[in-house]
Structures are given as structure tokens and as C-alpha cells.
Scaffold this motif. Structure first.
Motif, short mmCIF file in Angstrom:
data_model
loop_
_atom_site.label_atom_id
_atom_site.label_comp_id
_atom_site.label_asym_id
_atom_site.label_seq_id
_atom_site.Cartn_x
_atom_site.Cartn_y
_atom_site.Cartn_z
N HIS A 1 0.84 -1.19 0.00
CA HIS A 1 0.00 0.00 0.00
C HIS A 1 0.88 1.25 0.00
CE1 HIS A 1 -3.17 2.79 1.39
NE2 HIS A 1 -4.02 1.89 0.94
N GLU B 1 0.82 -0.85 -5.68
CA GLU B 1 -0.14 -1.77 -5.08
C GLU B 1 0.21 -3.15 -5.62
OE1 GLU B 1 -2.85 -1.22 -3.04
OE2 GLU B 1 -2.59 0.94 -2.84
N ALA C 1 -2.06 -4.94 4.08
CA ALA C 1 -3.22 -4.14 4.43
C ALA C 1 -4.52 -4.93 4.40
CB ALA C 1 -3.32 -2.94 3.49
N TRP D 1 -5.45 8.02 3.29
CA TRP D 1 -4.66 6.93 2.74
C TRP D 1 -3.24 6.92 3.29
CZ3 TRP D 1 -0.11 7.96 0.35
CH2 TRP D 1 0.08 9.23 -0.21
#
Length: 205
Positions: A11, A34, A127, A184
Motif C-alpha cells: 500500500h 499496489e 493491508a 490513505w
């Protein structure tokens, strides 16, 4: 202590926080990507050779990025739409050579790093909570076998404690980092606490 902290995905949160906390500015291969752990393994196993081949790119379902279907990497920062337009596959294909050149440079930087005497703390952020202790042990084994003499440890970050925590081998430590809804970049205070209390006895026993 360690000389360098390097993220291994999954992430963008981890890239942001590593840079914020350590002050490091140099980019590394897995920054801002990602990527599932199986594809990190693939990148290492193939020495970063299976990347960005024409005809294997697709748009993400949200239209905000592109994915390399062969390498399993989602790109949200490398490909850009034309002004006042949405990103198209044609945009992606046109920009492939420049992005491929960038990743080739970062792959060379990776090879230089693992051949250097620097002590490296790798950070893998799981994550989604889908990885296992066996997955992390395989990653550790791959790094050791591909890069003999490389001095490293792995910090495995999750939202919750895994059921198989007791199966982690020495040299890998697992810690929780909470999700901060709506940001984020993550929880700065939680990341600060994490790095202030790193378990060096587990990382480098």
C-alpha cells in the motif's frame, strides 16, 4: 539499528510513512505500488524481468490507474491522462517506454542495494490481512538465497494480529498498524510509535 528502510508494498501508506519518518528521499522499486506478496516474489524470482510488456496492460476498474496483468502490479502514479480527460489504455501504451525505463533504473538500484554492506529493514504492509507466516518465511528465504550475505530483516505490518504469529522465524517481526479511515497516508501517531519501539531483538536476534 539499520542503514536503510525499504518498503515492499502493498500500500502507498507505507511508502509515505517510511519517507516521512526516516527522511529518506531515494525511490525504491516497490514504492507507491499496489502489489500482492505473490507478485513481489515473482519480481524477485525473475530479477524484475517480467514487467510492462505491451499488450498486458489494462485499466483499473476505477479508471484511476493501470495494472500489469502479467506482473500483478497496480500503478496509480505512473500513468497520466490527457488534460480534462480520463485515462485510456492508449495513454498507458504510449507512456509504457518511459515507465519501463524508470522501473529498469529502480531494478538496478535494487541490485546495487542487495550487493552492498548496508543493513536494510524491509517493511511489508499486508493491508488486507491475507498473508501468512509461511508467506513471509518464503520471502525471507528468497532474499537470503538470491542475495547471500545481504544483511536484512523484515517488518510485517497488519491491521490485526495473525493466527500463526508464533510460526514466524527469527528475523521477521509482526506488528499492527491501524487503518485511519479517510486518510490513505495512515495514522502518523501510530507509525511514529511503531518506529520508536521497533523490536530489534526480533529483527536481528
Amino acid at each position: 539499528m539499520f542503514d536503510l528502510c525499504v518498503g515492499l508494498g502493498q500500500h502507498c501508506e507505507s511508502t509515505y510513512q517510511i519517507r516521512r519518518i526516516t527522511g529518506q528521499e531515494s525511490a525504491h522499486f516497490f514504492d507507491w505500488l499496489e502489489i500482492d506478496l505473490v507478485f513481489v516474489q515473482q519480481a524477485l524470482d525473475t530479477d524484475f524481468q517480467v514487467l510492462l510488456d505491451p499488450g498486458r496492460m489494462a485499466l483499473m476498474t476505477d479508471g484511476e490507474g493501470a495494472i500489469d496483468l502479467g506482473a500483478g502490479i497496480e500503478f496509480y502514479h505512473e500513468f497520466h491522462a490527457k488534460p480534462d480527460a480520463k485515462l485510456t489504455l492508449e495513454d498507458v501504451e504510449e507512456q509504457l517506454p518511459a515507465v519501463r525505463e524508470k522501473l529498469a533504473f529502480l531494478a538496478r538500484r535494487w541490485r546495487e542495494l542487495v550487493a552492498s554492506p548496508q543493513r536494510v529493514l524491509y517493511v511489508r504492509q499486508d493491508a488486507n490481512g491475507v498473508e501468512t507466516a509461511a508467506d513471509l518465511e518464503r520471502l525471507q528465504t528468497t532474499l537470503r538465497e538470491r542475495y547471500p550475505g545481504h544483511d536484512f530483516a523484515i517488518l510485517w505490518l497488519r491491521r490485526t494480529t495473525p493466527d500463526d504469529l508464533d510460526k514466524l522465524p527469527p528475523g521477521i517481526a509482526c506488528r499492527e498498524i491501524p487503518l485511519l479511515e479517510g486518510r490513505w497516508q495512515g495514522d502518523d501517531a501510530a507509525w511514529d510509535e511503531l518506529f520508536a519501539t521497533l523490536p530489534f531483538d526480533e529483527l536481528w536476534p
